[in-house]
Design an enzyme around this catalytic site. Structure first.
Site, short mmCIF file in Angstrom:
data_model
loop_
_atom_site.label_atom_id
_atom_site.label_comp_id
_atom_site.label_asym_id
_atom_site.label_seq_id
_atom_site.Cartn_x
_atom_site.Cartn_y
_atom_site.Cartn_z
N HIS A 213 0.86 -1.25 0.09
CA HIS A 213 -0.16 -0.06 0.06
C HIS A 213 0.85 1.22 0.11
O HIS A 213 1.96 1.17 0.40
CB HIS A 213 -0.87 0.07 1.23
CG HIS A 213 -2.03 0.97 1.45
ND1 HIS A 213 -1.57 2.36 1.77
CD2 HIS A 213 -3.40 0.88 1.31
CE1 HIS A 213 -2.79 2.92 1.97
NE2 HIS A 213 -3.62 2.11 1.62
N ASP B 84 3.32 -4.76 7.99
CA ASP B 84 1.89 -3.88 7.81
C ASP B 84 0.83 -4.79 7.95
O ASP B 84 0.30 -5.94 7.01
CB ASP B 84 1.87 -3.32 6.45
CG ASP B 84 0.62 -2.42 6.14
OD1 ASP B 84 -0.46 -2.86 6.82
OD2 ASP B 84 0.53 -1.90 5.08
N GLN C 202 -4.39 -5.52 6.74
CA GLN C 202 -5.53 -6.36 6.20
C GLN C 202 -5.35 -7.58 7.13
O GLN C 202 -5.84 -8.72 6.26
CB GLN C 202 -5.18 -6.52 4.71
CG GLN C 202 -5.44 -5.41 3.79
CD GLN C 202 -6.95 -4.80 4.15
OE1 GLN C 202 -7.60 -5.50 4.17
NE2 GLN C 202 -6.82 -3.48 3.74
N LYS D 114 -10.57 -1.00 10.51
CA LYS D 114 -10.63 -2.28 9.75
C LYS D 114 -10.82 -3.58 10.52
O LYS D 114 -10.89 -4.76 10.10
CB LYS D 114 -9.28 -2.40 8.83
CG LYS D 114 -8.98 -1.29 7.67
CD LYS D 114 -7.84 -1.69 6.90
CE LYS D 114 -7.28 -0.55 6.01
NZ LYS D 114 -8.17 0.00 5.21
N CYS E 184 -4.84 2.56 -3.65
CA CYS E 184 -3.46 3.04 -2.88
C CYS E 184 -2.07 2.30 -3.08
O CYS E 184 -1.59 1.89 -2.35
CB CYS E 184 -3.86 3.31 -1.60
SG CYS E 184 -4.94 4.49 -1.41
N1 PMP Z 1 -1.73 -1.00 4.49
C1 PMP Z 1 -2.95 -1.72 3.91
C2 PMP Z 1 -2.28 -3.06 3.35
C3 PMP Z 1 -3.89 -1.19 3.77
O1 PMP Z 1 -5.12 -1.93 3.28
C4 PMP Z 1 -4.10 0.11 4.29
C5 PMP Z 1 -5.73 0.82 4.20
N2 PMP Z 1 -6.26 0.33 2.79
C6 PMP Z 1 -3.31 0.85 4.84
C7 PMP Z 1 -1.87 0.49 5.00
C8 PMP Z 1 -3.36 2.08 5.42
O2 PMP Z 1 -4.51 2.25 6.64
P1 PMP Z 1 -5.04 3.43 7.20
O3 PMP Z 1 -5.49 4.33 5.95
O4 PMP Z 1 -5.93 2.82 8.15
O5 PMP Z 1 -3.78 4.19 7.83
#
Ligand code: PMP
Length: 412
Positions: free
Chosen positions: A130, A207, A210, A233, A371
Site C-alpha cells: 500500500h 503492515d 489487512q 478495519k 492506493c
Molecule cells: N496498508 C494496507 C495493506 C492497507 O490496506 C491500508 C488501508 N487500505 C493501509 C495500509 C493504510 O491504513 P490506514 O489508512 O487505516 O492508515
C-alpha cells in the site's frame, strides 16, 4: 454473546443482529457491503460504549485529578492491555497508540530511520505494498540519501521471497512488508521473511492492516520487530490504530512528534522524554475512539479469529468460483494462499463503470488503484474492481453480487 452454532460454525444471523447498519436499503435495494478491506462496519457494542462515553462525559487522560479524568484514563489504558493480549506482546509499553497503520509506519520510518538509516544504507519493501508502506520509506531515503529496494511478485501475485537473498546486503537496515495485500489478497510468508532478515540481524516491520481482522497474530511467535494495524478495519472507530514495537528498538528510537505527554521535563535549554509508550504519544489522542476499539477487539476475540478465518475463506472460494462464471472476468491476484479480497477486471467494462452500476443495485465494492499504484503497473492495468468480505457477509450477499455483475456486464 453467542455467535457460534452447536457445530462451532459462525452463527451469521445472530452476528448480523449486532450490525443493524447492514440491514438497510440503498437506492431501494438491500445493501450488500463488500468493501470491508477499505473499512468495516461497527457492531452495536462499539456504538454503545462510544455513545456512553459521550453521554456520561470524559476527562482528558493521564491528568487524573478528578473523577472523569480518572475514569477515562482507566478505560483508555485498558485498551492498551487488550491490544497487548490480542497481539500477545510481551510488554504493555510495546503498544503505541496511533491514528492507524499509516501513522504507525510513518512513526517507524522517522523514529527508527533517523537513528539507524544513513547515507548509502538500504531499506527493503515489496512490490505489493500500500502507498502507506512505500512513501514514508521513500521520504526517509530522500532525506538521508539511502536507497529503497523492492521484493518483486510474480504474475499470480506471489511474493518472490527467494529474491531477498540477493536484495539483502550489509547496508540493509530494515525490511517492511505487508502481511496480506489489500489488492491481491495474497497472504505473505512473513515468518520466512522475518527468519531470513534476522539471520542478518535486520529488523522487520509488518503492515497488518489487512491481517489482524482475518487471522490470529502472535507477535512473539512471529518474532516481528514492528507491526501496525488500523482500528477501523477491525470493526472499531476511525482514527485509531496501533504500533507494536519490540521494546529494545522503541527505546533506541527518536520521538516521532513533540508535544504534551511525550516529555518528562521541558526547558528552553533542553527537554527529556517520557518513558515508553508515552514517548511516542504526543498530544491528546482519540480517547473515546480507543475505548471503542477495545470493545471491537473484545467482540472479534469472543467470536474467535480461527472461526472467522475459516468462514471468510469459504466465502472467498465461493465468490471466486461464482465470479469466474461471469463472462469476460479476469481475477487479479491468484495466489494459492489468499484472504478475503478479490480484485478483478472485465474485458469490456471499465472498473469505474462496474462500481457505479453495481452501487445502483445496492452492491458496495471499491474501484480504482487501491492506493497501490505499483500493483496496477505490474499488470499494466488502469485499476480494478475489488470485492472484500467479512464474517458478517453471507452466501446470499455473494449471490446478489454475482447476479448484479451478470446484469451489469450484459450492458457492455
Ligand atoms: N496498508 C494496507 C495493506 C492497507 O490496506 C491500508 C488501508 N487500505 C493501509 C495500509 C493504510 O491504513 P490506514 O489508512 O487505516 O492508515
Amino acid at each position: 454473546m453467542i455467535h457460534c452454532t452447536e457445530d462451532m460454525a459462525l452463527d451469521i444471523q445472530t452476528i448480523r443482529k449486532d450490525f443493524p447498519v447492514l440491514d438497510q436499503k440503498v437506492y431501494n435495494k438491500p445493501l450488500v457491503y463488500l468493501d470491508n478491506a477499505a473499512t468495516t462496519q461497527r457492531p452495536i457494542q462499539v456504538e454503545e460504549v462510544v455513545s456512553q462515553y459521550y453521554h456520561n462525559g470524559t476527562g482528558n487522560i493521564h491528568r487524573a485529578s478528578h473523577f472523569l479524568s480518572d475514569k477515562s484514563t482507566m478505560a483508555f489504558e485498558n485498551c492498551r492491555d487488550i491490544i497487548q493480549n490480542f497481539l500477545n506482546a510481551k510488554h504493555r509499553e510495546e503498544i503505541i497508540f496511533t491514528k492507524g497503520t499509516t501513522e504507525a509506519i510513518n512513526l517507524v520510518a522517522q523514529g527508527f530511520g533517523e537513528v539507524f538509516v544513513g547515507e548509502g544504507d538500504e531499506v527493503i519493501v515489496s512490490e505489493m505494498e500500500h502507498h502507506s508502506n512505500i512513501v514514508p520509506w521513500q521520504l526517509l531515503c530522500d532525506r538521508n540519501n539511502a536507497t529503497l529496494k523492492v521484493i518483486p511478485f510474480d504474475d499470480n501475485g506471489v511474493l518472490m521471497v527467494d529474491k531477498l537473498d540477493e536484495l539483502i546486503t550489509e547496508k540493509t537496515k530494515i525490511i517492511s512488508v505487508t502481511y496480506i495485500s489489500n489488492v491481491l489478497g495474497t497472504i505473505n510468508p512473513v515468518r520466512e521473511i522475518i527468519a531470513k532478515a534476522h539471520q542478518h540481524s535486520i529488523p522487520v516491520m509488518i503492515d497488518a492492516a489487512q491481517a489482524v481482522q482475518h487471522t490470529p497474530i502472535d507477535v512473539q511467535e512471529l518474532d516481528c520487530d514492528f507491526l501496525a494495524f488500523s482500528g477501523h478495519k477491525i470493526y472499531g472507530p476511525t482514527g485509531t490504530g496501533a504500533l507494536y514495537g519490540k521494546k529494545e528498538w522503541l527505546e533506541k528510537m527518536k520521538p516521532y512528534q513533540g508535544g504534551g505527554e511525550m516529555i518528562e521535563r521541558v526547558s528552553f535549554k533542553e527537554t527529556s522524554f517520557n518513558q515508553l509508550p508515552y514517548k511516542f504519544e504526543a498530544g491528546t489522542p482519540n480517547i473515546i475512539g480507543f475505548i471503542g476499539l477495545a470493545e471491537a477487539i473484545k467482540y472479534v476475540t469472543a467470536i474467535g479469529l480461527e472461526a472467522i478465518a475459516a468462514y471468510e475463506e469459504e466465502l472467498l472460494h465461493y465468490a471466486t468460483s461464482e465470479l469466474l462464471k461471469v463472462d469476460g472476468i479476469r481475477i487479479i491476484g491468484t495466489s494459492p494462499n489468499k484472504s478475503s479480497v478479490i480484485s478483478f477486471i472485465h474485458e469490456k467494462a471499465h472498473h469505474y463503470d462496474l462500481g457505479m452500476l453495481l452501487d445502483k443495485l445496492g452492491i458496495a465494492i471499491r474501484t480504482g488503484r487501491h492506493c497501490a499504484d505499483p500493483i496496477a503497473d505490474h499488470f499494466d492495468i488502469s485499476g480494478s474492481a475489488r470485492a472484500s468480505v467479512s464474517f458478517y457477509n453471507t452466501k446470499e450477499d455473494i449471490d446478489l453480487f454475482i447476479a448484479a455483475m451478470k446484469r451489469v456486464v450484459q450492458m457492455f
